[in-house]
Design a protein around this motif. Structure first.
Motif, short mmCIF file in Angstrom:
data_model
loop_
_atom_site.label_atom_id
_atom_site.label_comp_id
_atom_site.label_asym_id
_atom_site.label_seq_id
_atom_site.Cartn_x
_atom_site.Cartn_y
_atom_site.Cartn_z
N GLY A 197 0.78 -1.23 0.00
CA GLY A 197 0.00 0.00 0.00
C GLY A 197 0.81 1.28 0.00
O GLY A 197 0.24 2.36 0.00
N GLN A 198 2.12 1.15 -0.03
CA GLN A 198 2.95 2.35 -0.11
C GLN A 198 4.32 1.98 -0.64
O GLN A 198 4.70 0.82 -0.62
N PHE A 221 0.16 -0.67 -15.11
CA PHE A 221 -0.57 -0.19 -13.93
C PHE A 221 -0.51 1.33 -13.84
O PHE A 221 -1.53 1.99 -13.63
N LEU A 222 0.67 1.89 -14.01
CA LEU A 222 0.82 3.34 -13.88
C LEU A 222 0.04 4.08 -14.96
O LEU A 222 -0.58 5.12 -14.69
N ASP A 282 -7.76 13.74 -8.18
CA ASP A 282 -6.68 14.24 -7.32
C ASP A 282 -6.00 13.11 -6.56
O ASP A 282 -4.78 13.07 -6.44
N ARG A 283 -6.80 12.18 -6.05
CA ARG A 283 -6.25 11.03 -5.32
C ARG A 283 -5.34 10.19 -6.20
O ARG A 283 -4.26 9.77 -5.80
N PHE A 329 -1.40 9.48 -5.86
CA PHE A 329 -0.91 8.10 -5.83
C PHE A 329 0.32 7.99 -6.75
O PHE A 329 1.31 7.35 -6.39
N LEU A 330 0.26 8.62 -7.92
CA LEU A 330 1.41 8.60 -8.82
C LEU A 330 2.63 9.23 -8.13
O LEU A 330 3.73 8.67 -8.15
#
Length: 140
Positions: A85-86, A99-100, A120-121, A125-126
């Motif tokens: 998750g990070q 994915f990106l 925005d989220r 994330f990018l």
């Protein structure tokens, strides 16, 4: 020179070179359109990203659906590869690019349908993944 991570945090997540996007790339290289390649690699984020990118200008609702599919298939693959998750998801690693690209397409499609919070989220994330919308857009 060896790169050493001096900051505490997760190591970069690298999706496997032989994952679903590799099957998709082979089908595309053989001349199959993205839509026709889906049955051979339905878990390939790359195919869903390509479909989303193609639909953005003419049908943002379809683009959103394609991008969301690619995003979720990519999250599944990242988790199987140890992502928690990070942490970095390097854009220079070709298997990560589907994915990106799906994540960027999701940001763009969300903005196009008025879902600015999600847009925005996704852009954040990018950045949190160690890349940017501009870097990922250059992969197109």
């Amino acid at each position: 020179m060896t790169h050493q991570n001096l900051l505490p945090g997760p190591e970069p997540t690298l999706l496997p070179a032989d994952g679903p996007d590799a099957v998709a790339r082979a089908a595309l290289a053989a001349g199959a359109p993205a839509r026709d390649a889906v049955p051979s690699a339905p878990a390939a984020s790359l195919l869903w990203a390509l479909l989303a990118e193609a639909a953005l200008a003419s049908d943002p609702v379809a683009a959103y659906a394609y991008a969301r599919t690619g995003y979720h298939r990519g999250l599944d693959a990242l988790r199987r590869s140890g992502w928690r998750g990070q942490g970095p998801i390097p854009a220079a690693h070709q298997p990560n690019q589907g994915f990106l690209r799906a994540l960027l397409a999701l940001a763009e499609a969300a903005a196009a349908i008025g879902e600015q919070e999600e847009a925005d989220r996704c852009r954040q994330f990018l950045l949190d993944s160690g890349t940017s919308a501009e870097e990922v857009a250059a992969l197109r």
